[in-house]
Design an enzyme around this catalytic site. Structure first.
Site, PDB file in Angstrom:
ATOM      1  N   HIS A 157       0.715  -1.735  -0.003  1.00  0.00           N
ATOM      2  CA  HIS A 157      -0.265  -0.188  -0.187  1.00  0.00           C
ATOM      3  C   HIS A 157       0.456   1.747   0.121  1.00  0.00           C
ATOM      4  O   HIS A 157       0.931   2.962   0.619  1.00  0.00           O
ATOM      5  CB  HIS A 157      -1.031  -0.135   1.208  1.00  0.00           C
ATOM      6  N   SER A 278      14.349  21.006 -16.471  1.00  0.00           N
ATOM      7  CA  SER A 278      13.244  21.629 -17.317  1.00  0.00           C
ATOM      8  C   SER A 278      13.824  23.044 -18.030  1.00  0.00           C
ATOM      9  O   SER A 278      14.749  23.512 -17.226  1.00  0.00           O
ATOM     10  CB  SER A 278      12.906  22.151 -16.418  1.00  0.00           C
ATOM     11  N   LYS A 284      15.835  21.755 -11.223  1.00  0.00           N
ATOM     12  CA  LYS A 284      15.266  20.007 -11.979  1.00  0.00           C
ATOM     13  C   LYS A 284      16.008  19.313 -12.667  1.00  0.00           C
ATOM     14  O   LYS A 284      15.869  19.407 -13.469  1.00  0.00           O
ATOM     15  CB  LYS A 284      14.002  20.352 -12.428  1.00  0.00           C
ATOM     16  N   GLU A 291       9.460   8.242 -17.524  1.00  0.00           N
ATOM     17  CA  GLU A 291       7.758   8.784 -17.216  1.00  0.00           C
ATOM     18  C   GLU A 291       7.556   8.303 -19.095  1.00  0.00           C
ATOM     19  O   GLU A 291       6.182   8.001 -19.258  1.00  0.00           O
ATOM     20  CB  GLU A 291       7.958  10.189 -17.624  1.00  0.00           C
TER      21      GLU A 291
END
Ligand code: ARG
Length: 458
Positions: A157, A278, A284, A291
């Site tokens: 979980h 970024s 970043k 992804e």
């Protein structure tokens, strides 16, 4: 536009828009090698069985070999206006050989030809993907070997649950990949039957030798029913389904890497060569590769769905709908290969932050089960031990401390079975090391997993 091979029955030329709509050469051109090898085997068989003259068969084989070399070397460009790769090759052959070229298509239809080509093409692709998946699995084994003692929290979980090692976590993925390889091998076996001789749908009246063609092209067997031979695309669906499951595994792994890279986790750091920045936020460093793998998984599922829906209402035998199989399965293959190819070096270069994993394991009471088991081993029933430990955890949370730091007198207030050795029993390293049953996270158990996996993919 050149006359179509099937022009005889028609009194008009095909509308240019229909020609474009109908044409598959823009995507089936990639099967030119398989198409030509299939035709070479067919032509040899036609010569050997006396269906055409041996001298003509030899000329055809020579002509086809020339076409193959010319496409390979770039001397012959595939005509984008051709109807498909099969028509293109036959047309060039006829241009080069005249009437002899026209004999190649004896006892054959494009329906069994395309069924042959696609099986041969996918066979090669499966072998390539198996090799790549093996390499990925081997990469995981190597990283696991370096992290047999890297303690980290295991989750259920997404809550810290019990201590494991990074090696154990990685080997879970290695096991998935081994199953993926197994599915690809199975798909290959079922795919590797030779459909030529099915003709358009009802086979042929010529005394062809299907087994000879099958042996020449490295098939294990021939298809048993001509209708099925031309209209079966199970193997595309099966392959795409194996690829979808493989992508699902890469996607789950990717999701974990995305999390592990975050400031919240900081379990790993990707190499600069495998992360991106970024355009606005100078600080970043993004895990774009993972992804994209997660995103592209949806695309492969889409390809599977395309194939399933395309086939579901088709009457026997061949229907032109089936031309749509190629773009879907090719896209799935290209996507999977691209993903694995990028994933391997990204994993191989990532930095493992062992201290952060250990620190996360130290918070969240992941040794609570071990604390309960300690009491059980001293004679308490598990349910009582469970309850006592739960109360201890609540006490620690209230005081902002951990089971490791809680004084023994507090333990003993709840249960006088507790003694000094409880601290050894709940030490994270000991919790991991004592889970040494086969399949467990103890270093020696993971060592056997690694050996077993390496042996399996060898
Ligand atoms: N380009 C076609 C395909 O990919 C080849 C078979 C065409 N057969 C036919 N009867 N039109 O399915």
């Amino acid at each position: 536009m050149a006359d179509k091979m099937w022009a005889g029955r028609f009194s008009k030329e095909l509308d240019e828009r229909v020609n474009d709509f109908n044409s598959s050469v823009s995507f089936d051109a990639r099967m030119y090698k398989q198409d030509i090898s299939g035709s070479i085997a067919h032509a040899k068989m036609l010569g050997d069985t006396g269906i055409i003259d041996r001298s003509e068969s030899e000329k055809i084989v020579e002509g086809l070999t020339g076409i193959l070399n010319d496409i390979d070397s770039g001397k012959l460009l595939i005509d984008p206006n051709a109807e498909d790769i099969h028509m293109f090759v036959e047309q060039v052959l006829t241009e080069r050989l005249g009437d002899t070229g026209k004999r190649l298509h004896t006892a054959r239809s494009r329906n069994d030809q395309v069924a042959l080509d696609i099986r041969m093409y996918l066979r090669d692709e499966i072998m390539e993907i198996i090799t790549m998946t093996r390499e990925l699995t081997e990469t995981l084994c190597t990283i696991a070997e370096d992290n047999l003692n890297t303690v980290m929290p295991g989750y259920t979980h997404l809550q810290r649950a019990q201590p494991i090692t990074f090696a154990h976590h990685l080997m879970a993925y290695a096991n998935m990949l081994v199953r993926d390889i197994g599915r690809l091998v199975d798909t290959y076996k079922r795919m590797n039957v030779m459909p030529l001789g099915s003709g358009a749908l009802a086979s042929t009246t010529y005394p062809i030798d299907r087994r000879q063609v099958s042996a020449m092209l490295g098939f294990d067997d021939i298809t048993q029913n001509s209708l099925d031979g031309v209209s079966d695309r199970d193997f595309c669906i099966e392959l795409c389904s194996a690829l979808s499951i493989l992508m699902m595994h890469l996607s789950r792994f990717s999701e974990e890497i995305v999390m592990w890279c975050s400031w919240e986790f900081k379990f790993i750091e990707l190499d600069d060569a495998y992360s991106t920045g970024s355009s606005i936020m100078p600080q970043k460093k993004n895990p774009d590769i993972t992804e994209l793998i997660r995103g592209k998984t949806g695309r492969v599922y889409g390809d599977l769905n395309t194939l399933l829906v395309m086939m579901k209402g088709l009457p026997l035998a061949y229907n032109k709908d089936m031309q749509e199989d190629k773009e879907a399965i090719f896209d799935a293959l290209d996507t999977v290969k691209l993903c694995i190819k990028t994933f391997i070096p990204m994993l191989a270069t990532m930095k493992v932050n062992r201290e952060n994993m250990r620190a996360a394991a130290a918070r969240g009471f992941i040794n609570a089960t071990d604390c309960a088991d300690y009491l059980v081993k001293k004679g308490l029933p598990f349910r009582d031990a469970y309850k006592i430990t739960g109360t201890l955890v609540a006490m620690c949370i209230e005081r902002g401390t951990t089971l490791e730091e809680l004084p023994l007198e507090d333990y003993r207030k709840l249960c006088d079975t507790f003694a000094e050795d409880v601290y050894e029993a709940i030490k994270l390293e000991n919790c991991v090391n004592s889970r040494k049953v086969p399949g467990g996270p103890a270093p020696e158990a993971v060592r056997s997993q690694i050996d077993f996996i390496r042996h399996t993919i060898d």
